[in-house]
Motif scaffolding. Structure first.
Motif, PDB file in Angstrom:
ATOM      1  N   GLN A   9       1.283  11.775   0.305  1.00 21.06           N
ATOM      2  CA  GLN A   9       0.004  12.303   0.786  1.00 21.06           C
ATOM      3  C   GLN A   9      -0.915  12.666  -0.383  1.00 21.06           C
ATOM      4  OE1 GLN A   9      -0.982  11.990   3.805  1.00 21.06           O
ATOM      5  NE2 GLN A   9       0.988  11.474   4.684  1.00 21.06           N
ATOM      6  N   ASN A  11      -1.400  10.748  -2.925  1.00 24.14           N
ATOM      7  CA  ASN A  11      -2.018   9.495  -3.337  1.00 24.14           C
ATOM      8  C   ASN A  11      -3.191   9.228  -2.402  1.00 24.14           C
ATOM      9  OD1 ASN A  11      -2.659   6.712  -3.637  1.00 24.14           O
ATOM     10  ND2 ASN A  11      -0.580   6.267  -4.329  1.00 24.14           N
ATOM     11  N   LEU A  12      -4.401   9.216  -2.942  1.00 23.81           N
ATOM     12  CA  LEU A  12      -5.603   9.071  -2.114  1.00 23.81           C
ATOM     13  C   LEU A  12      -5.595   7.786  -1.290  1.00 23.81           C
ATOM     14  CD1 LEU A  12      -8.329  10.435  -4.546  1.00 23.81           C
ATOM     15  CD2 LEU A  12      -7.169  11.616  -2.663  1.00 23.81           C
ATOM     16  N   GLU A  13      -4.962   6.729  -1.797  1.00 25.30           N
ATOM     17  CA  GLU A  13      -4.899   5.472  -1.056  1.00 25.30           C
ATOM     18  C   GLU A  13      -3.959   5.563   0.152  1.00 25.30           C
ATOM     19  OE1 GLU A  13      -3.932   2.236  -3.621  1.00 25.30           O
ATOM     20  OE2 GLU A  13      -5.513   2.727  -5.042  1.00 25.30           O
ATOM     21  N   LEU A  14      -3.035   6.518   0.129  1.00 27.01           N
ATOM     22  CA  LEU A  14      -2.054   6.629   1.199  1.00 27.01           C
ATOM     23  C   LEU A  14      -2.237   7.859   2.071  1.00 27.01           C
ATOM     24  CD1 LEU A  14       1.090   5.713  -0.934  1.00 27.01           C
ATOM     25  CD2 LEU A  14      -0.143   4.226   0.643  1.00 27.01           C
ATOM     26  N   ARG A  17      -2.116   8.007   5.940  1.00 25.36           N
ATOM     27  CA  ARG A  17      -1.659   6.712   6.443  1.00 25.36           C
ATOM     28  C   ARG A  17      -0.149   6.663   6.657  1.00 25.36           C
ATOM     29  NH1 ARG A  17      -3.773   2.289   2.653  1.00 25.36           N
ATOM     30  NH2 ARG A  17      -2.850   0.991   4.242  1.00 25.36           N
ATOM     31  N   LEU A  33       6.314   2.803  -3.755  1.00 26.17           N
ATOM     32  CA  LEU A  33       5.116   3.623  -3.644  1.00 26.17           C
ATOM     33  C   LEU A  33       5.434   5.064  -4.019  1.00 26.17           C
ATOM     34  CD1 LEU A  33       3.521   2.293  -0.337  1.00 26.17           C
ATOM     35  CD2 LEU A  33       2.996   1.666  -2.685  1.00 26.17           C
ATOM     36  N   GLU A  37      -1.110   7.955  -8.540  1.00 24.87           N
ATOM     37  CA  GLU A  37      -1.923   6.746  -8.559  1.00 24.87           C
ATOM     38  C   GLU A  37      -2.608   6.608  -9.911  1.00 24.87           C
ATOM     39  OE1 GLU A  37      -5.340   7.003  -5.916  1.00 24.87           O
ATOM     40  OE2 GLU A  37      -4.946   9.129  -5.748  1.00 24.87           O
ATOM     41  N   GLY A  38      -2.866   5.384 -10.301  1.00 21.91           N
ATOM     42  CA  GLY A  38      -3.594   5.134 -11.528  1.00 21.91           C
ATOM     43  C   GLY A  38      -2.768   5.250 -12.801  1.00 21.91           C
TER      44      GLY A  38
END
Length: 106
Positions: A9, A11-14, A17, A33, A37-38
């Motif tokens: 949660q 991770n902004l991309e996830l 989701r 995963l 991130e980054g």
């Protein structure tokens, strides 16, 4: 750690989701995963641990939140099952390596 779901949660991309602890553990083990991130080389440790357990024929347990992943050899094949369990804060990982003749251990 905070556990697999809470980590993903971050991770902004996830964020938003991934809906369950079981899904979070499966994404970490199969796709590498992570909540970071980054940055390079992040999210590689859990899939590497799964690969090591497969090569050694070891049992692997990963517990996080309300899910327990159990990887083992069953009928000559490596299988992973995810089961519900009582809620656990953070994450717990256990690798049980068979004892080899002439030394070694768990």
């Amino acid at each position: 750690g905070v556990g697999f779901l809470a980590s993903l949660q971050r991770n902004l991309e996830l964020a938003g989701r991934v809906s369950s602890d079981a899904e979070a553990i499966q994404l970490a083990t199969t796709q590498g995963l992570s909540g970071v991130e980054g940055r390079t080389n992040m999210g590689m440790g859990i899939p590497l641990l799964c690969d090591i357990s497969d090569r050694l024929g070891s049992d692997l347990w990963i517990l996080s939140g309300s899910a327990l992943l159990y990887r083992r050899t069953l009928a000559g094949k490596r299988v992973a099952t995810v089961s519900p369990c009582p809620n656990w804060q953070g994450a717990w990982i256990c690798l049980d390596t068979p004892v080899f003749p002439g030394g070694g251990g768990t």
